[in-house]
Every structure is written in C-alpha cells, then in structure tokens.
Design a protein around this motif. Structure first.
Motif, PDB file in Angstrom:
ATOM      1  N   LYS A 179      31.721  37.384  37.216  1.00 57.85           N
ATOM      2  CA  LYS A 179      32.601  36.582  36.362  1.00 57.85           C
ATOM      3  C   LYS A 179      33.787  36.042  37.146  1.00 57.85           C
ATOM      4  O   LYS A 179      34.180  34.877  36.994  1.00 57.85           O
ATOM      5  N   LYS A 180      34.367  36.874  38.002  1.00 56.82           N
ATOM      6  CA  LYS A 180      35.511  36.455  38.811  1.00 56.82           C
ATOM      7  C   LYS A 180      35.133  35.339  39.782  1.00 56.82           C
ATOM      8  O   LYS A 180      35.934  34.446  40.070  1.00 56.82           O
ATOM      9  N   LEU A 181      33.909  35.386  40.296  1.00 53.94           N
ATOM     10  CA  LEU A 181      33.459  34.408  41.282  1.00 53.94           C
ATOM     11  C   LEU A 181      32.920  33.135  40.652  1.00 53.94           C
ATOM     12  O   LEU A 181      32.694  32.147  41.350  1.00 53.94           O
ATOM     13  N   ASN A 182      32.676  33.161  39.337  1.00 52.43           N
ATOM     14  CA  ASN A 182      32.191  31.969  38.631  1.00 52.43           C
ATOM     15  C   ASN A 182      30.973  31.367  39.329  1.00 52.43           C
ATOM     16  O   ASN A 182      30.964  30.202  39.749  1.00 52.43           O
ATOM     17  N   VAL A 183      29.922  32.157  39.464  1.00 52.12           N
ATOM     18  CA  VAL A 183      28.701  31.732  40.160  1.00 52.12           C
ATOM     19  C   VAL A 183      28.060  30.537  39.465  1.00 52.12           C
ATOM     20  O   VAL A 183      27.856  30.549  38.251  1.00 52.12           O
ATOM     21  N   ASP A 184      27.748  29.505  40.240  1.00 50.27           N
ATOM     22  CA  ASP A 184      27.144  28.283  39.702  1.00 50.27           C
ATOM     23  C   ASP A 184      25.956  27.912  40.563  1.00 50.27           C
ATOM     24  O   ASP A 184      26.113  27.572  41.738  1.00 50.27           O
ATOM     25  N   LEU A 185      24.742  27.984  40.002  1.00 48.77           N
ATOM     26  CA  LEU A 185      23.532  27.643  40.743  1.00 48.77           C
ATOM     27  C   LEU A 185      23.139  26.194  40.501  1.00 48.77           C
ATOM     28  O   LEU A 185      23.314  25.659  39.406  1.00 48.77           O
ATOM     29  N   ASN A 186      22.584  25.566  41.519  1.00 43.47           N
ATOM     30  CA  ASN A 186      21.916  24.283  41.351  1.00 43.47           C
ATOM     31  C   ASN A 186      20.736  24.520  40.400  1.00 43.47           C
ATOM     32  O   ASN A 186      19.944  25.434  40.622  1.00 43.47           O
ATOM     33  N   PRO A 187      20.607  23.728  39.334  1.00 46.52           N
ATOM     34  CA  PRO A 187      19.531  23.951  38.354  1.00 46.52           C
ATOM     35  C   PRO A 187      18.139  23.983  38.977  1.00 46.52           C
ATOM     36  O   PRO A 187      17.220  24.573  38.406  1.00 46.52           O
ATOM     37  N   ARG A 188      18.004  23.378  40.137  1.00 47.42           N
ATOM     38  CA  ARG A 188      16.707  23.399  40.841  1.00 47.42           C
ATOM     39  C   ARG A 188      16.248  24.835  41.094  1.00 47.42           C
ATOM     40  O   ARG A 188      15.053  25.113  41.149  1.00 47.42           O
ATOM     41  N   TYR A 189      17.217  25.749  41.250  1.00 53.72           N
ATOM     42  CA  TYR A 189      16.887  27.129  41.595  1.00 53.72           C
ATOM     43  C   TYR A 189      17.049  28.081  40.418  1.00 53.72           C
ATOM     44  O   TYR A 189      16.966  29.292  40.587  1.00 53.72           O
ATOM     45  N   GLY A 190      17.291  27.537  39.232  1.00 47.44           N
ATOM     46  CA  GLY A 190      17.408  28.386  38.057  1.00 47.44           C
ATOM     47  C   GLY A 190      18.850  28.503  37.590  1.00 47.44           C
ATOM     48  O   GLY A 190      19.674  27.607  37.805  1.00 47.44           O
ATOM     49  N   THR A 191      19.166  29.600  36.937  1.00 49.92           N
ATOM     50  CA  THR A 191      20.514  29.862  36.433  1.00 49.92           C
ATOM     51  C   THR A 191      20.937  31.258  36.867  1.00 49.92           C
ATOM     52  O   THR A 191      20.118  32.045  37.346  1.00 49.92           O
ATOM     53  N   TRP A 192      22.215  31.570  36.682  1.00 44.38           N
ATOM     54  CA  TRP A 192      22.730  32.889  37.068  1.00 44.38           C
ATOM     55  C   TRP A 192      23.155  33.663  35.832  1.00 44.38           C
ATOM     56  O   TRP A 192      23.970  33.191  35.043  1.00 44.38           O
ATOM     57  N   ASP A 193      22.571  34.836  35.669  1.00 46.95           N
ATOM     58  CA  ASP A 193      22.910  35.708  34.557  1.00 46.95           C
ATOM     59  C   ASP A 193      24.127  36.537  34.958  1.00 46.95           C
ATOM     60  O   ASP A 193      24.023  37.445  35.786  1.00 46.95           O
ATOM     61  N   VAL A 194      25.266  36.224  34.383  1.00 50.49           N
ATOM     62  CA  VAL A 194      26.514  36.899  34.731  1.00 50.49           C
ATOM     63  C   VAL A 194      26.457  38.383  34.386  1.00 50.49           C
ATOM     64  O   VAL A 194      26.908  39.235  35.160  1.00 50.49           O
ATOM     65  N   GLU A 195      25.908  38.712  33.235  1.00 52.08           N
ATOM     66  CA  GLU A 195      25.891  40.104  32.784  1.00 52.08           C
ATOM     67  C   GLU A 195      25.052  40.988  33.699  1.00 52.08           C
ATOM     68  O   GLU A 195      25.386  42.140  33.949  1.00 52.08           O
ATOM     69  N   LYS A 196      23.947  40.442  34.211  1.00 48.00           N
ATOM     70  CA  LYS A 196      23.044  41.225  35.051  1.00 48.00           C
ATOM     71  C   LYS A 196      23.169  40.881  36.530  1.00 48.00           C
ATOM     72  O   LYS A 196      22.493  41.471  37.370  1.00 48.00           O
ATOM     73  N   SER A 197      24.035  39.914  36.888  1.00 45.64           N
ATOM     74  CA  SER A 197      24.186  39.463  38.273  1.00 45.64           C
ATOM     75  C   SER A 197      22.818  39.182  38.890  1.00 45.64           C
ATOM     76  O   SER A 197      22.447  39.726  39.925  1.00 45.64           O
TER      77      SER A 197
END
Length: 218
Positions: A179-197
């Motif tokens: 959450k602190k790092l605000n991970v943002d993936l290119n949609p080409r590679y999927g999405t990032w689940d913050v709760e499960k990292s």
C-alpha cells in the motif's frame, strides 16, 4: 517463482501461501514501464533483459533443441513470474526496512555455502535454482538475499511460517508495504493484489504470452 513447488525457505513458502484476489487495478499511465513501485519504474526493457538471462541459461544447460523446448514449455509464464518477483522483491525491501531488518553480504555467503554443500557443488546449486525457480546463475546471490530477508522479517514479526497465524502476520506486513509503495502494473501483465502482495492475471485472452498460445495449438 511463485508457481513452483514448496521449499523449506521462508520466502518460497510465503509466496506459495499467497492466494491471489482481484482487488487492485493497473493503469497505462506509465508508457514503457512494466510496473511502477514506489514511484520507480521497472521498464519493459529491464524485464525482458531478466527473462533473456534465464532463457540464455536454460539454453546453456540443455543438450539439444528438444530439451530446450521442454524447458521453455515448463516456464511458459516466465515473463509474468519474473515481473512478480521483481515487484515482490521491492515490496519485501520496504517491509524489511519498516521492521528494521538488514541482510549482510556475510549472511548471503553463509547461506550459499550451506546450500552448495547440500546440492553437491556451486554448479549443481545454480542448476537447481534455474530449474526450480527460474533464477539465472548471475542472480543467485540476489535470490538468496531475498530468502534471508524474508526469514529475518518473519523472525522480526514473530511469525512462524509453519502456522496460518504466522503467515497472516507476514502477509499483513507485506500488504502494508504494498500500500505504501502504490504498486501499479502495466495491464499487459495483469494487476496487483495489494492485500496479498501478488500479481493477478488479466482476464484478457488476447494478452496471453506467445508461448502459452503455442502450447495450446501444439
């Protein structure tokens, strides 16, 4: 990598314990980036370079084209798995920093020496890490450092990774770091689940890797 079989090492166990949930969304706000973590880009070029390192090592470790093709077939999701690892390493770095955890070069050297003894030598360990986790030989020390970092983080949290409570405590710290790092993936590679990292595949069949498509039509 997170889809491989369980090992006794803390981080491998932790990765396998992360069941992905669709809770985060990627965006196309960072052209040329495979992901942005804490405001820092992991470029598509950097990702491709890491993947090429593994493919080169796999080619060198196989006897012929048929064996190499088998190795590729077993690691059809290598690009996405590599990105997952690159992002997760940064999340772990943040979680470890927040917990006051550090890893020394001596720590890594000691772990490597012990694993080399178990594997039967340096070359054997490199081959095992390549086959089991998709880690190129030149990245082995980095991978071992990550394992130690995760073990130390679990210890700092008082988290027993052999228990559900311990895993929950570990992943809570990882989630907070995500959450602190605000991970943002290119949609080409999927999405990032913050709760499960954890990286989650996009529900877009036209974005499948060529290797996966080839396997389906073979």
């Amino acid at each position: 990598m997170h889809r491989r079989r369980r090992t006794a090492l803390a981080f491998s166990a932790a990765i396998l314990a992360a069941a992905p949930l669709l809770t985060a969304c990627g965006s196309d706000a960072h052209p040329g980036a495979a992901a942005v973590v804490g405001g820092q880009r992991i470029t598509v070029g950097q990702l491709e370079s890491r993947v090429n390192e593994v493919r080169t090592a796999q080619r060198a470790a196989t006897k012929d084209d048929a064996q190499y093709e088998q190795a590729i077939a077993k690691t059809g999701s290598l690009t996405r798995d590599t990105l997952h690892s690159l992002v997760l390493d940064r999340v772990l770095d943040r979680a470890a920093k927040d917990a006051g955890v550090t890893v020394s070069r001596k720590d890594t050297q000691q772990m490597r020496a012990g694993l080399e003894q178990q594997a039967g030598g340096a070359k054997e360990l490199e081959t095992a890490w390549l086959q089991q986790y998709g880690v190129a030989p030149q990245r082995l020390d980095d991978s071992l450092r990550t394992e130690i970092q995760a073990q130390k983080l679990a210890a700092a949290l008082g988290a027993d990774m052999n228990t559900e409570a311990g895993k929950a405590s570990f992943w809570k710290a990882m989630s907070e770091a995500s959450k602190k790092l605000n991970v943002d993936l290119n949609p080409r590679y999927g999405t990032w689940d913050v709760e499960k990292s954890s990286r989650v595949d996009a529900k877009t069949p036209w974005l499948r890797e060529v290797t996966a498509a080839a396997q389906q039509t073979a």
